[in-house]
Design an enzyme around this catalytic site. Structure first.
Site, PDB file in Angstrom:
ATOM      1  N   ALA A 104      -7.930  46.854 -11.584  1.00 56.02           N
ATOM      2  CA  ALA A 104      -9.239  47.145 -10.995  1.00 56.02           C
ATOM      3  C   ALA A 104     -10.312  46.414 -11.775  1.00 56.02           C
ATOM      4  O   ALA A 104     -10.133  46.062 -12.943  1.00 56.02           O
ATOM      5  CB  ALA A 104      -9.510  48.649 -10.976  1.00 56.02           C
ATOM      6  N   ASP A 105     -11.428  46.209 -11.113  1.00 56.03           N
ATOM      7  CA  ASP A 105     -12.594  45.631 -11.775  1.00 56.03           C
ATOM      8  C   ASP A 105     -13.834  46.273 -11.178  1.00 56.03           C
ATOM      9  O   ASP A 105     -13.934  46.431  -9.951  1.00 56.03           O
ATOM     10  CB  ASP A 105     -12.644  44.108 -11.581  1.00 56.03           C
ATOM     11  CG  ASP A 105     -13.726  43.470 -12.432  1.00 56.03           C
ATOM     12  OD1 ASP A 105     -13.670  43.611 -13.671  1.00 56.03           O
ATOM     13  OD2 ASP A 105     -14.633  42.825 -11.865  1.00 56.03           O
TER      14      ASP A 105
END
Length: 275
Positions: free
Chosen positions: A129-130
């Site tokens: 994820a970012d």
């Protein structure tokens, strides 16, 4: 192993020194009966999640907040392998493309490193994820690098009013078959609009910065901790602002874990058509 969510580490700026311990602090007096026992909730009995029990599930992130959120759905036995991706994409990309490409590169980086792991075996699932904070003017905000920058960042978010938080999630399952490219990958980008309280004073911003609560977070604040005092309201997913839209993450896990049978049926059908 107890299914307890990990605690956040104390945040700090890169160039900061730890605060000396206070000599006035005293340990709490324990109850004669001891602390109350709280049983963690039972894990979700979803087929996709059940199929992962006892298998390698990798979180390509060192974020304790993402680990806490995944623990809420029963994914507690995670292998933490932060991605080696440099996260140096051009800021000329749109925020949507920037965060999506970063999460995708993170999951691909860990996949390439672990797919031929002869000691542990290939992973059953990789999650990456970012999260980025984007100002009203379109600037992608990183973590503050100093106290001065931290104050300036929060003051700008207050003065501009509404900003956006984007989180991209990438879920990947390596395939057991020989189908190209060797994995199933699904992604999702979530957007939440956050409005700071316009009446937040400079003194309050300074007091919050001094807590170091937001020093390790993009945008310089944590909605799940003391940073909530800066926020008037949000529009969208709360846990997206924390760092992982949990509902959408479950949907991605289900898509990648239940997709292989359908893909293999199609692959076998295509092979039959060639004969």
């Amino acid at each position: 192993m107890a299914n307890y969510a990990p605690l956040d580490p104390p945040p700090a700026y890169e160039d900061s020194q730890p605060h000396p311990p206070s000599s006035n602090r005293t340990a709490p007096i324990p109850s004669p009966r001891g602390p109350p026992l709280h049983r963690p909730p039972f894990p979700l009995e979803l087929p996709a999640l059940v199929s992962l029990r006892g298998k390698r599930v990798i979180l390509a992130s060192a974020s304790p907040r993402r680990r806490q959120l995944l623990a809420q759905i029963g994914l507690t036995n995670l292998e933490i392998l932060p991605s080696s991706f440099a996260e140096n994409l051009s800021k000329t990309l749109s925020p949507f493309e920037y965060v999506l490409q970063t999460a995708t590169e993170k999951v691909l980086s860990v996949y390439k490193a672990e797919i031929d792991n002869t000691e542990k075996g290939e992973p059953a699932l990789i999650l990456a994820a970012d999260t980025i904070v984007v100002s009203h003017g379109g600037t992608i905000l990183e973590k503050p690098r100093s106290e001065v920058e931290h104050i300036r960042m929060l003051s700008m978010l207050r003065d501009e009013g509404v900003h956006r938080v984007y989180t991209a999630v990438a879920a990947m399952r390596p395939l057991e078959s020989a189908m190209d490219p060797g994995y199933v990958l699904h992604t999702h980008v979530e957007e939440t609009r956050v409005r700071f309280d316009p009446n937040v004073t400079d003194d309050l911003i300074l007091a919050y910065v001094k807590t170091r609560d937001g020093a390790d977070k993009a945008g310089g604040y944590g909605i799940q901790t003391a940073g909530v005092i800066l926020i008037e309201r949000i529009e969208g997913s709360y846990d997206n602002v924390v760092g992982l839209p949990l509902g959408q993450t479950i949907k991605l896990i289900e898509k990648v874990m239940l997709a292989e049978d359908e893909m293999e049926d199609q692959f076998a059908q295509d092979e039959d058509d060639l004969i």
